[in-house]
Design a protein around this motif. Structure first.
Motif: not given
Length: 269
Positions: A167-171, A187-188, A162-163
């Motif tokens: 964001s949490v992952f990227l941070e 997908g990422m 989820a969005g």
């Protein structure tokens, strides 16, 4: 114009939405081969997940897979370049995904790893049902992050995060030696920081003494932008996003309209 090689993305580009290569695209590729133009596939897929397509088409010069983490010479099966994720990053990212119960896979040479609860893995099972045994994708279930960190991982793929979770992952991993791109909606793709399709094309071109300005590329998604920024001629599919189209020299028809064949004839002959 003089073109020595053309690079094709697969999903959303050379393949239609049924994951098929149209008759028009097949004819176009055969005409390229007869003209002495090298054909290169560049995909976010693991290269074991491409071998069936390569065998079906024939005449493919090289496979750039996992968004540029691997380059394999098709005629000799020689791996001429690899860029693995560092094992510390694999361990940390896998732990994050296991803790959050995220559906993720990992590409290694010769196999795909998935979590036990994966739904994403169904695409490989469906693919394998349609393929001869020699071209099926070996699927391995990982039980822990530590198990995966023992492997040489080319790419990790996190599905339907989820969005806010993205964001949490990227941070959490902004300082890690990774690059995160999207190769499909929802997908990422996580690879080594120095990995991109564009860099892989440059490595291939230097090795085989092909000027970059005499290479063309077709693509449709964000992970194809680095290709467009590297080669002399770039063609975005009609089904590409506006962002991708703004990076392209030309825009062709959609992947369901044999846009590859149309674009070759319209722009590159």
């Amino acid at each position: 114009m003089k073109i020595d090689a053309i690079v094709f993305d697969l999903d959303g580009t050379l393949l239609n939405d049924k994951k098929e290569i149209s008759r028009e695209n097949r004819v176009a590729l055969e005409e390229l081969r007869q003209a002495g133009i090298k054909i290169i596939l560049a995909t976010g897929r693991n290269d074991v997940y491409v071998k069936g397509i390569v065998a079906e088409l024939g005449g493919i010069e090289a496979i750039i897979s996992c968004n540029g983490a691997s380059i394999r010479r098709s005629y000799t099966d020689e791996i001429i370049y690899s860029q693995f994720l560092d094992k510390a990053s694999v361990l940390e990212i896998a732990n994050h995904c296991f803790t959050g119960k995220f559906d993720f896979t990992a590409s290694v040479y010769g196999a795909m790893y998935c979590v036990e609860y994966s739904r994403r893995v169904n695409i490989f099972h469906e693919y394998n049902q349609q393929m001869p045994k020699a071209y099926r994708v070996p699927v391995k279930v990982m039980q822990s992050a530590q198990e995966l960190a023992q492997q040489d991982v080319l790419k990790m793929f996190i599905w339907q995060m989820a969005g806010r979770e993205q964001s949490v992952f990227l941070e959490a991993f902004h300082a890690a030696a990774i690059t995160v791109v999207s190769s499909e909606n929802g997908g990422m793709d996580v690879s080594h920081a120095e990995t991109s399709k564009g860099k892989a094309i440059a490595i291939f071109a230097e090795r085989y003494n092909i000027p970059l300005h005499r290479i063309a590329a077709f693509g449709d998604y964000n992970n194809d932008i680095s290709m467009f920024e590297t080669v002399g001629y770039s063609v975005a599919m009609g089904n590409a996003s506006d962002k991708v189209k703004t990076h392209a020299t030309y825009v062709t028809k959609t992947n369901n309209e044999a846009g590859v064949a149309w674009g070759i004839k319209e722009y590159l002959e």
